[in-house]
Design a protein around this motif. Structure first.
Motif, PDB file in Angstrom:
ATOM      1  N   PRO A 112       4.413 -40.769  29.365  1.00  0.00           N
ATOM      2  CA  PRO A 112       5.667 -40.135  28.601  1.00  0.00           C
ATOM      3  C   PRO A 112       5.654 -38.727  28.401  1.00  0.00           C
ATOM      4  N   VAL A 113       6.688 -38.206  28.161  1.00  0.00           N
ATOM      5  CA  VAL A 113       6.574 -36.656  28.015  1.00  0.00           C
ATOM      6  C   VAL A 113       6.753 -36.646  26.555  1.00  0.00           C
ATOM      7  N   LEU A 114       5.477 -36.033  26.039  1.00  0.00           N
ATOM      8  CA  LEU A 114       5.469 -36.012  24.768  1.00  0.00           C
ATOM      9  C   LEU A 114       5.767 -34.566  24.001  1.00  0.00           C
ATOM     10  N   ASP A 115       6.536 -34.379  23.165  1.00  0.00           N
ATOM     11  CA  ASP A 115       6.640 -33.180  22.420  1.00  0.00           C
ATOM     12  C   ASP A 115       5.623 -32.706  21.384  1.00  0.00           C
ATOM     13  N   ALA A 116       4.860 -31.598  21.711  1.00  0.00           N
ATOM     14  CA  ALA A 116       3.639 -31.136  20.686  1.00  0.00           C
ATOM     15  C   ALA A 116       4.354 -31.017  19.290  1.00  0.00           C
ATOM     16  N   GLY A 117       5.599 -30.461  19.317  1.00  0.00           N
ATOM     17  CA  GLY A 117       6.068 -30.055  17.977  1.00  0.00           C
ATOM     18  C   GLY A 117       6.786 -31.165  17.122  1.00  0.00           C
ATOM     19  N   THR A 118       6.678 -32.432  17.662  1.00  0.00           N
ATOM     20  CA  THR A 118       7.573 -33.440  16.894  1.00  0.00           C
ATOM     21  C   THR A 118       6.435 -34.548  16.768  1.00  0.00           C
ATOM     22  N   THR A 119       7.258 -35.431  15.652  1.00  0.00           N
ATOM     23  CA  THR A 119       6.357 -36.704  15.380  1.00  0.00           C
ATOM     24  C   THR A 119       6.462 -37.672  16.553  1.00  0.00           C
ATOM     25  N   ILE A 120       5.297 -38.180  17.180  1.00  0.00           N
ATOM     26  CA  ILE A 120       5.316 -38.963  18.028  1.00  0.00           C
ATOM     27  C   ILE A 120       5.395 -40.560  17.595  1.00  0.00           C
TER      28      ILE A 120
END
Length: 706
Positions: A112-120
């Motif tokens: 998955p492409v995870l966004d470091a700035g948002t809640t996963i």
């Protein structure tokens, strides 16, 4: 400016082979002595005073490093069982946070492409090293080991820098930290199949991993010793094959190895020796499945200097009937142009890591019902690069994770299809700001050593850096233990390159860049080649117009610090400065004392001067502390750590004291001791950035480039 501290001279005599040596500074070895600690603090104060004018530059460099770094970030997730595992970093926090999130579709192997700035969504934090480090000046995470069913996590921490770890276990289903706690272990921890047992190593008084233990999960009694290595030349440790089917205990000296196998689902069974040790024969093992048959892959140097890979029936190995690697079927044959280094085995493919022409390479072989296909090499376009296989946790994954980088290309992660060689870019390390790889050039040049040997030298600089000898330079070297210094982009190094520096690596003998013979020609009775190669590289850079001697700084650490001390004696005029990190500069005193950590193990690398007068005389002819002379030395900065168990703080402390006493020039000789660190220096990313900013500011100032 304060005057440098003067260590009192308290002579002791060292006598070996009829040679009496007076050592005025050996008393500095006792770090429990308040006078020794006071001397180290005085050295730190003096260094701070002599470098106070660099405070603004240090802060500027720290700010540059910070500005280039994506502080809040995520690693590429790695699939294990039903979860994606990854590490996140958060702006303002020193250490990483290890977490996982569930796999949405088991048939989808695309991370998955995870966004470091948002809640996963559904993220589970497994271990926050920032919390673990609270209240400690130093923190190092050792083991991070998951059970096969993803339920249990075993991890280990060192909070002093002495490389003795405490292992703990967490139930990831409940979040409970179990009462199981193991104190004084080596860094690693390995689960059995079924997670009923945990295997680990302990170290002796010489910091040598010498015992392997078995701990039954939940037991409060004594653990079971399953292997002890009595030979002081050998380390021992435990792990599992990539298939997770077998536990492996490895024992190895610098020149000999031995492996023991046990099915991972039989943790209380008896480990069986794969192939009995024979002096000078090194080997490692991995498990593969060909058709329906288990086979053991043995990577060895028995009659193959640069190693060969063979396959043997697993039953033969488990029965203890394998006596020589020649009993196996050759998978990748010995080739003087290839130095085979490692194998990674998957259900349908075998990956081989090797070196060719001083560069790392990746080869792939298909595994079929009939056996192994031909080796095919993965190709990369750049002149200089490093590559490797890593981040692969699943035996039957269809894509294989590989890494790539160079002096100008940031670290890059791909998924490779081993059938088609098609790659999918997963992540490239972010360098913030206006970094453009096209603004920099990397180049391989060759220096000629005094004996005519061609020594590879890697060079990187801005494309607009002049080649007229006016550029400042930094030359790095190591040259021991067959360790190679491979191309890698460094955001910290940009603070040099963007100030007009040329950065170079001298791939000197004693390292592994050019195969086993390259290593052999820089160890034991050939050790001087390491030093003369480095000096030849320095002079070659000057001759080619990259830099000039009065603007060239040399840098090396640990065994590379021995290199720094040796070249300072051999050719002080070739450098304007020398940065020596945790330098092994009093090697002869250390190697003469078998009671000191790691000494006996080191005899295969340097020789045994205690037993052999010729070895003693040869080592005495080059050991830096023994050969300080009345001449003008370049500026010297020695950086060390109070709790270093590999190179004791006494070595650079004595070296600096004798240099000040003997040198005739006016160049400053400085010592900086980290009072809460070990061999690897300070812990925490911001602390390490500050430390590197200190060193870079000193390099820039010493080279006259400020």
């Amino acid at each position: 400016m304060t005057q440098p501290p003067v260590a009192p001279r308290r002579p002791v005599v060292r006598s070996h082979h009829g040679d009496d040596v007076v050592d005025d500074y050996e008393w500095l070895r006792d770090i429990e002595d308040p006078e020794v600690l006071a001397h180290l603090e005085a050295e730190n104060e003096h260094t701070a005073d002599r470098t106070v004018h660099l405070a603004d530059l240090r802060q500027t460099i720290f700010d540059e490093i910070k500005a280039r770094t994506q502080e809040t970030d995520l690693s590429v997730p790695v699939r294990h069982g039903a979860w994606w595992y990854y590490t996140r970093t958060v702006e303002g926090q020193q250490y990483g946070i290890r977490a996982r999130c569930p796999i949405a579709d088991p048939a989808d192997w695309t991370p998955p492409v995870l966004d470091a700035g948002t809640t996963i969504p559904d993220e589970e934090v497994l271990l926050d090293s920032n919390v673990e480090a609270e209240g400690h000046e130093f923190f190092s995470l050792g083991a991070f080991s998951l059970s096969d069913d993803d339920r249990y996590l075993a991890w280990s921490v060192d909070v002093t820098g002495d490389e003795r770890y405490t292992i703990r276990v967490k139930d990831l289903h409940t979040g409970e930290v179990l009462p199981d706690e193991i104190v004084g272990a080596a860094a690693g921890a390995t689960w059995s199949a079924g997670a009923t047992h945990l295997f680990y190593s302990t170290v002796d008084d010489a910091w040598r991993p010498h015992q392997v233990w078995r701990h039954r999960l939940g037991d409060t009694g004594d653990d079971t010793l399953v292997h002890e290595e009595p030979d002081e030349r050998y380390f021992t440790g435990v792990g599992r094959t990539q298939s997770e089917k077998y536990l492996v205990i490895g024992s190895s000296s610098k020149i000999t190895s031995e492996a023991r196998l046990l099915p991972a689902d039989d943790p209380e069974g008896e480990f069986r020796v794969v192939m009995p040790r024979r002096d000078g024969v090194e080997y490692s093992v991995e498990h593969a499945v060909v058709g329906d048959a288990d086979v053991l892959l043995v990577l060895h140097n028995d009659g193959a200097a640069d190693f060969e890979l063979v396959s043997v029936p697993m039953a033969l190995a488990l029965a203890g009937e394998l006596t020589r690697a020649a009993q196996g079927t050759v998978v990748v044959g010995a080739d003087p142009s290839l130095r085979l280094e490692d194998v990674d085995v998957f259900a349908r493919h075998l990956f081989v890591s090797y070196r060719r022409a001083a560069m790392t390479r990746i080869g792939v072989l298909a595994i079929t019902d009939e056996g192994f296909g031909p080796l095919r090499e993965v190709e990369f376009a750049e002149e200089l690069f490093s590559c490797g296989v890593g981040g692969n946790a699943e035996w039957d994954q269809p894509l294989v994770r590989i890494g790539f980088g160079s002096f100008v290309t940031p670290s890059t992660v791909y998924d490779l299809d081993p059938d088609t060689f098609e790659t999918v870019l997963l992540k490239q390390a972010t360098v913030l700001g206006d970094y453009d790889p096209a603004d920099y050039v990397q180049h391989r040049t060759w220096a000629t050593a005094p004996d005519g040997t061609q020594v590879p030298v890697s060079v990187v600089a801005r494309a607009d850096t002049p080649r007229d000898g006016t550029a400042p330079g930094l030359l790095y070297g190591y040259g021991a233990y067959e360790i190679s210094i491979d191309p890698a982009m460094s955001a910290m190094r940009l603070s040099l390159l963007d100030r007009g520096f040329v950065f170079a690596v001298a791939h000197v003998r004693g390292g592994g860049e050019m195969g086993r013979a390259w290593y052999d020609d820089g160890k034991l009775g050939h050790k001087r080649n390491t030093f003369t190669d480095f000096v030849a590289a320095a002079r070659h850079l000057v001759d080619e117009g990259w830099t000039a001697a009065d603007r060239l700084v040399a840098e090396g650490g640990s065994a590379g610090g021995l290199l720094m001390g040796a070249v300072a004696n051999l050719a002080p005029e070739a450098f304007c400065g020398i940065l020596a990190n945790v330098p092994f500069v009093d090697a002869l005193t250390t190697i003469l004392d078998p009671s000191l950590p790691l000494t006996v193990i080191e005899w295969d690398e340097w020789g045994n001067p205690l037993a052999d007068p010729e070895v003693y005389a040869y080592m005495k002819s080059y050991t830096p502390y023994e050969n300080i002379r009345a001449t003008a030395y370049p500026s010297i900065l020695a950086v060390t750590s109070l709790h270093d168990t590999r190179v004791h703080v006494v070595e650079p402390t004595k070296w600096v004291a004798r240099l000040r006493e003997t040198a005739t020039g006016s160049a400053p000789v400085l010592l900086k001791t980290e009072m809460h660190a070990g061999h690897g220096g300070v812990s925490g990313r911001y602390a390490s950035w500050h430390e590197r900013a200190f060193e870079l500011a000193w390099i820039i100032d010493t080279a006259g480039a400020a």
